[in-house]
Design an enzyme around this catalytic site. Structure first.
Site, short mmCIF file in Angstrom:
data_model
loop_
_atom_site.label_atom_id
_atom_site.label_comp_id
_atom_site.label_asym_id
_atom_site.label_seq_id
_atom_site.Cartn_x
_atom_site.Cartn_y
_atom_site.Cartn_z
N GLU A 6 5.31 3.64 13.68
CA GLU A 6 3.98 3.01 13.68
C GLU A 6 3.12 3.55 14.82
O GLU A 6 1.89 3.54 14.75
CB GLU A 6 4.10 1.49 13.88
CG GLU A 6 4.71 0.73 12.71
CD GLU A 6 5.03 -0.72 13.07
OE1 GLU A 6 5.20 -1.53 12.15
OE2 GLU A 6 5.14 -1.05 14.27
N ASP A 191 2.41 -3.19 2.55
CA ASP A 191 2.94 -3.73 1.30
C ASP A 191 2.22 -5.02 0.94
O ASP A 191 1.70 -5.72 1.80
CB ASP A 191 4.44 -4.00 1.42
CG ASP A 191 4.75 -4.96 2.56
OD1 ASP A 191 4.90 -4.49 3.71
OD2 ASP A 191 4.81 -6.18 2.32
#
Lengths: 234, 234
Positions: A6, A191
């Protein structure tokens, strides 16, 4: 931040350099200078036994406390990837800024006074103006230690009105509140929880793209924050 | 320890005195001397906003880290009340010593490597001999941030073989492992998870009795540990 994947795009953009951490904690810290401001990118680091990134609330609490004790930052940003919901208009790659408060959705304590403690409702910086100017979505962020959403999780999330689901923000905010350090979460959607594709599969497919989006928008958020005094933010 | 009510009987027995904590953390620390050993009873303290004891993993991580940083203890004991199961032969007022490892039951992370990280399986001191000598039950302790047991929790608990359910032990053990501090949990049963009476009701009925039992047995455990070197424990 919890995951190296990330953070890598952000670390590159900032030309950040390694800072000595707080052994024996597994934290991994990087510093950078930007427009005259000092930035610290504090990763939870890799778990020594399992070799994976130290995601979740325990590692986030340790990292946050160690950072605040050492550096006394003006603002702490919990940045990372997260789940969103179609029903809230979320799309893969969206970047959300936390609004109103952050909550926990996996701390059900049905004893007088403890229910509310479990949910937490920790305050966040009020950044509606910034979000409007930068074209970012805002909403309540909710934290839990599972990647999936169980039925009890779902009920807690429906009750809180949260639109972003992560695994660290509320616990980072808990430490920040105790240390009187202003807090905000910036989360990029990997998601959609209410999609038919399993969360783990979406996460793996979208992690790289969402991390790049996170880095882009986080830099815009940082650049917006740097010249402003905390008192003028709202 | 997480709750003042769990600790009050122990604090009385030890004639413990207040020690200055680590402001601004809400921790509440007490010290006592016993048979030449220094004891620190470290409560998580009351949450300033909700006025309730700071139960759960976030507060436990902060307290444990702050204690180890300041005092470098030889052993950390996560002591408190907990749930047991009829199916494992548990009874109200039983005092269990942790055995083999402690686990989390509310961290479901279905990504390669992360499942095991989520469960944790942190090591505990091997105290079978002590437990046999003192007539205490032993078993795997499992930690979660909810007082109830959801269906996903139940599945994780069945898989781990845990016989005691609390809200702090695994996270205390996580910090201890990183800091190389030996760890054990001692838990007194307030409620039976597989009883038809709701957990909250059992908890309220049995808290005082279980806290007294905890204090009695914890003192026996401490007295057993004090004259021994760590290397001889097993």
């Amino acid at each position: 931040m919890a995951m190296e994947a990330e953070a890598s795009s952000l670390l590159d953009s900032l030309s950040a350099v390694v800072v000595h951490g707080t052994p024996p904690l597994s934290v991994k810290w990087f510093s950078a200078e930007r427009h005259g401001a000092e930035l610290l990118v504090a990763l939870n680091g890799r778990d020594r036994r399992f070799g994976v990134d130290s995601i979740g609330t325990d590692a986030a609490v340790l990292n946050t406390y160690a950072v605040i004790e050492r550096f006394h930052p003006d603002v702490v940003v919990s940045a990372g990837t997260a789940g969103g919901w179609r029903r809230s208009g979320g799309e893969i790659g969206d970047v959300y800024v936390s609004d109103r408060h952050v909550v926990h959705h996996d701390r059900r304590i049905d004893l007088p006074g403890f229910s509310e403690y479990g949910i937490g409702r920790y305050p966040v910086l009020s950044l509606q103006n910034m979000a409007a100017q930068l074209g970012l979505k805002i909403g309540i962020v909710t934290t839990g230690n599972s990647l999936d959403e169980s039925e009890p999780d779902r009920r807690m999330i429906m009750a809180s009105g949260a639109v972003v689901k992560d695994m660290e923000a509320a616990s980072v905010a808990y430490v920040c509140l105790q240390m009187s350090t202003p807090f905000v979460a910036v989360k990029a959607v990997t998601d959609l929880v209410d999609d038919h594709t399993p969360t783990a599969e979406q996460f793996n497919t979208n992690l790289t793209m969402a991390s790049r989006r996170l880095s882009e928008e986080l830099l815009r958020v940082i650049d917006w924050l740097i010249p402003r005094e905390l008192a003028q933010l709202d």
